[in-house]
Structures are given as C-alpha cells and as structure tokens.
Motif scaffolding. Structure first.
Motif, PDB file in Angstrom:
ATOM      1  N   LYS A   7      39.379  46.957  36.495  1.00  0.00           N
ATOM      2  CA  LYS A   7      39.786  47.268  37.870  1.00  0.00           C
ATOM      3  C   LYS A   7      39.671  48.763  38.142  1.00  0.00           C
ATOM      4  CE  LYS A   7      43.143  43.486  38.271  1.00  0.00           C
ATOM      5  NZ  LYS A   7      44.582  43.149  38.358  1.00  0.00           N
ATOM      6  N   ILE A   8      40.157  49.569  37.179  1.00  0.00           N
ATOM      7  CA  ILE A   8      40.128  51.023  37.378  1.00  0.00           C
ATOM      8  C   ILE A   8      38.696  51.548  37.388  1.00  0.00           C
ATOM      9  CG2 ILE A   8      40.759  53.245  36.358  1.00  0.00           C
ATOM     10  CD1 ILE A   8      43.285  51.881  35.277  1.00  0.00           C
ATOM     11  N   LEU A   9      37.910  51.140  36.365  1.00  0.00           N
ATOM     12  CA  LEU A   9      36.554  51.668  36.235  1.00  0.00           C
ATOM     13  C   LEU A   9      35.687  51.283  37.429  1.00  0.00           C
ATOM     14  CD1 LEU A   9      34.332  53.080  34.652  1.00  0.00           C
ATOM     15  CD2 LEU A   9      33.918  50.933  33.421  1.00  0.00           C
ATOM     16  N   TYR A  10      35.660  49.997  37.770  1.00  0.00           N
ATOM     17  CA  TYR A  10      34.778  49.565  38.859  1.00  0.00           C
ATOM     18  C   TYR A  10      35.365  49.883  40.229  1.00  0.00           C
ATOM     19  CZ  TYR A  10      31.530  47.661  35.573  1.00  0.00           C
ATOM     20  OH  TYR A  10      30.593  47.555  34.566  1.00  0.00           O
ATOM     21  N   GLY A  11      36.678  50.098  40.272  1.00  0.00           N
ATOM     22  CA  GLY A  11      37.270  50.601  41.504  1.00  0.00           C
ATOM     23  C   GLY A  11      36.794  52.013  41.793  1.00  0.00           C
ATOM     24  N   LEU A  12      36.815  52.852  40.747  1.00  0.00           N
ATOM     25  CA  LEU A  12      36.341  54.237  40.910  1.00  0.00           C
ATOM     26  C   LEU A  12      34.845  54.268  41.213  1.00  0.00           C
ATOM     27  CD1 LEU A  12      38.291  56.023  38.028  1.00  0.00           C
ATOM     28  CD2 LEU A  12      38.689  56.253  40.482  1.00  0.00           C
ATOM     29  N   LEU A  13      34.083  53.387  40.544  1.00  0.00           N
ATOM     30  CA  LEU A  13      32.637  53.346  40.787  1.00  0.00           C
ATOM     31  C   LEU A  13      32.346  52.902  42.218  1.00  0.00           C
ATOM     32  CD1 LEU A  13      30.035  53.924  39.308  1.00  0.00           C
ATOM     33  CD2 LEU A  13      30.017  51.573  38.469  1.00  0.00           C
TER      34      LEU A  13
END
Length: 461
Positions: free
Chosen positions: A436-442
């Motif tokens: 969630k964090i990684l692809y949210g930031l991406l």
C-alpha cells in the motif's frame, strides 16, 4: 597606465562607444598607439543621436532581406516582413498583457513601443536571429509565456545601467551635433523607439554641461586600423564603418553578413581576422571566412517543437531549482527502483506466496507507467540541455524538432496514471501494508507527473 607599465606603444581595441574612446585616444596620444581595432564603430563628427529609428529600419530591412534570400526561411515564414509590421501595429489597439511580480499592480503591458524596443535590442545579438521569426509568431498568438521568460533579460539591463550618466555623457559627446531626423506619421516605425526619442528630448534640455567643439570633429589618423561592421547591426549601421574609414587613412574595413553588434565578442571569423591584423597591422588580414559566412549568414531554424512553457519549466528546474520539481522526480525514480527491486527479490525467492492477479496487474502496469514517466522526464531534460547548447535563445520558444516524438509518452503516462489509481483503490483490501505504501507513493508520483504534463502542456504538436 601605459607609462606606469613601461609600454612605448600598445594596441587599442574598442567596441561601440569604446570606438569613440579609441578615436579620442588616437587624436590625443597618437605616438602611444601601434594599431587600433574599431568594432561596431561610432564615427566622431557624425550626428549619430536622433537617427536611431533610421538605423533600426536599416537593420530590419537587412534581416528580412536575409530571410527572403533563404528558400528555407521563406517557405517556413512566408510574408514575414509584412506580418511583422502588421502585428506590431496591432499592439497599439491590443497590447500584450501578462502577470508580472515586479510590476506595480502585478500586471505588465507590452505595447507597440515596448515590443519595438525589444526587437531592436535583440537585433544586437546574432544568436537571437533564428528565434525572431518565432517571436513574431508568438506576438501574433499573444503568447505571453515567451515574454514572461524574456523580460528578465531586459530588466537586468535597466537595473545595471545609469541613465543619468548616459544622458550627461551623451550631452557632452553629441549635444552639439544632434540629428533632426524624424519619420513621417505614415511610417510604420513612426515613434517606434519613443524611449530613445525621449532621451534626445532630455539631452536638448540639459543646460549645465560645458561642451567642446573638438568633440564634433572627425579624427584623422594614419595609424593602422581595423574596422568591423555587422550587416544587421541596429545601432551602428554598416555605413558608419565607411565614414570612419575615410578619416582613418590606413584602415581595413570588413562587413560581416548576418551579424549584429560587437563582432569580436561573438563571431569567430572576426576574432581570427583581428588576430591576423595584430600580427601585422600594415598588411591586409586574410578574410576568406567572410565569404564562407555569406553562403549561410543566418542559420534559420524552421522546424521546432513550439511550446514556450518549456522555458518556464527549464527556469524552475535548472535555475530556481524548485523543490516540488526535484522532489517529485526523486520520489518517482526512487519508488520505481524500489518496486523493481522488490519484484526481482520476489521472482528469485525460492519460497514465495502466490500473488493475487489484481495486485499483479496493478504492480506491472504501475511500474510500466512509472517507466514511461521517467523516460519522458529524462528525455525532456536531455532536449532542454541540447536545445540550450545548440540554439540557446530558441529555448524561449520550445525545443528542437526532434523532441516532438518524445511527448507522445505523455499520453501513456496519463493513461497509466489513471489505470494505476483505479487498480490501487481496487486492491487496497488485498494488499500488504508495504505494498500500500510503496504503490501509493508511486501512484502519487505519477499523479505529480500528470499535473506537470498539463501545467506545461507537454503534448506533441
């Protein structure tokens, strides 16, 4: 200084007003001069001031004639001279208006007089010549972005000059021989340079400076001299060189096609001729390079990616170093690399959980969209640098024509951003916290890139 350094004779080198100083030195200390270089000369004894609009007219005619003689320029910019005078006249009724932080009320207005002064100043600098037809197009379109980026150049000149000193020196040097030249009311350049007209009015009203009639006389000299003139110079026209040659009896005169003011500063051919002259001032220097210039006096740029907002982006990114531009780019690259590394680790892990198909789709397409965004930004940066190095002033209008195809990537980035957000939301309940964090930031970095695309209109044209 000469005597303090123990020099018997030295060479003089003057550009523009510096040639007037050099002539004064030739007159007062001839025994101290070995040779003299007069670049873009101001001949003493000639009523120069008051005729600026005449010289501007000569310069414009030479510029437009150079375009007419070039099939490439004529095809790309038909009826350029007619369009120029028409659009400049239209500024009387509909000036160019844009927001400007340094303007008293936050609004800057470029009218008929302002724009003519800008064009007159640009004609000094040959590097700007290929950009002038595009500037004319920009005025026709009332594209304020070009002049938002161009205005700091002229503001810096105003802030760094002392008008009081200029006017008083002008009074002493030329006050006794001011020209009464004036255009007729029907002339398209009538009062075009009213800024300079007002300077002349001020000079005429000054009554506290003692003048010397010696300053109104031509300097006669037999000292070897080299005279350079530019065919498009808007302030010291080529016939000034002819006037000066008549009084400097042992002089060599060269006119450079497609060049403006201050030739020894920006023309390699002029520098080489000057060096040859200094080695032997009594022999005419070799000047074959002028004939080579005649074949292509102005390197016209007839095809380009037209987008004046590129200059604003370049200014914010490379000069002002805006944090949101650099921060967004760093976030995009960093999250993309982490996502790729995470995918590779998962791929080579011996024991790995089966990825949910929706998450796999999200991951693949989000990474692919990020790759397109990185390619777009990297290519944009590369073309900005390339355009700046090859055709600096053209960066005010856009980029070299090869850049056009790069901006088709914008459509992939926009579609990918939309897709990544849809699938990010759809997979929220199935995704791990790290995912969630990684692809949210991406996805956020892709959204940032999409905003950039719309803000600076990064689309093909």
């Amino acid at each position: 200084l000469r005597m303090a350094m123990g020099i018997d004779q030295w060479n003089l080198w003057g550009i523009s007003y510096g040639t007037r100083v050099a002539q004064t030195y030739l007159r007062d200390f001839p025994e101290a001069v070995w040779s003299a270089i007069m670049d873009s000369p101001v001949p003493m004894g000639y009523a120069m001031w008051g005729e600026q609009v005449k010289y501007y007219s000569i310069s414009l005619a030479a510029f437009f004639n150079a375009c007419t003689e070039s099939p490439e320029c004529t095809a790309a910019f038909p009826d350029l001279e007619e369009r120029f005078y028409h659009v400049m006249e239209s500024l009387k009724e509909k000036p160019l208006v844009f927001g400007h932080v340094k303007a008293p009320d936050g609004i800057a207005t470029y009218n008929f007089h302002d724009m003519h002064l800008i064009i007159q100043q640009l004609l000094y600098i040959p590097e700007f010549y290929p950009a002038i037809p595009w500037l004319i197009k920009g005025i026709e379109k009332r594209d304020a972005e070009i002049f938002i980026n161009l205005s700091p150049r002229f503001e810096s000149q105003l802030y760094n000059n002392s008008d009081a000193m200029w006017v008083t020196v002008l009074k002493y040097d030329n006050g006794l021989i001011l020209s009464d030249f004036e255009t007729s009311p029907g002339d398209p350049l009538h009062h075009a340079l009213n800024y300079i007209d007002n300077v002349i009015h001020m000079v005429k009203r000054i009554d506290f400076i003692t003048q010397d009639t010696l300053e109104t006389q031509a300097v006669i000299s037999d000292i070897p001299s080299l005279i350079f003139s530019g065919s498009i110079d808007p302030i010291t026209p080529p016939f000034y060189g002819q006037i000066l040659k008549e009084s400097l009896k042992q002089s060599f005169l060269f006119e450079f096609p497609g060049r403006g003011h201050g030739l020894t500063r920006n023309t390699e051919c002029a520098k080489n001729i000057a060096l040859d002259f200094l080695n032997n001032p009594y022999s005419e220097p070799e000047a074959n390079c002028i004939a080579e210039m005649e074949a292509n006096p102005i390197p016209w740029v007839t095809k380009m990616y037209y987008n004046p907002r590129i200059a604003t982006l370049a200014q914010q990114m490379f000069v002002e170093k805006r944090w949101h531009l650099h921060g967004g780019a760093v976030l995009l690259v960093l999250t993309f690399m982490i996502s790729v590394i995470a995918a590779l680790v998962r791929l080579f892990r011996k024991k790995r959980k089966q990825t949910i198909p929706q998450i796999r789709i999200r991951n693949i397409f989000t990474r692919l969209s990020a790759l397109f965004a990185i390619l777009l930004l990297a290519s944009l940066g590369w073309f900005i640098v390339k355009t700046g190095n090859e055709h600096g002033p053209l960066l005010l209008i856009g980029l070299i024509k090869e850049a056009t195809t790069v901006f088709y990537l914008s459509f992939f980035v926009l579609a990918g951003t939309l897709f990544s957000w849809v699938w990010y939301i759809r997979t929220l309940k199935h995704s791990s916290t790290g995912g969630k964090i990684l692809y949210g930031l991406l996805s956020i970095s892709l959204l940032w890139c999409s905003v950039l695309i719309f803000q600076f209109q990064l689309f093909p044209n």
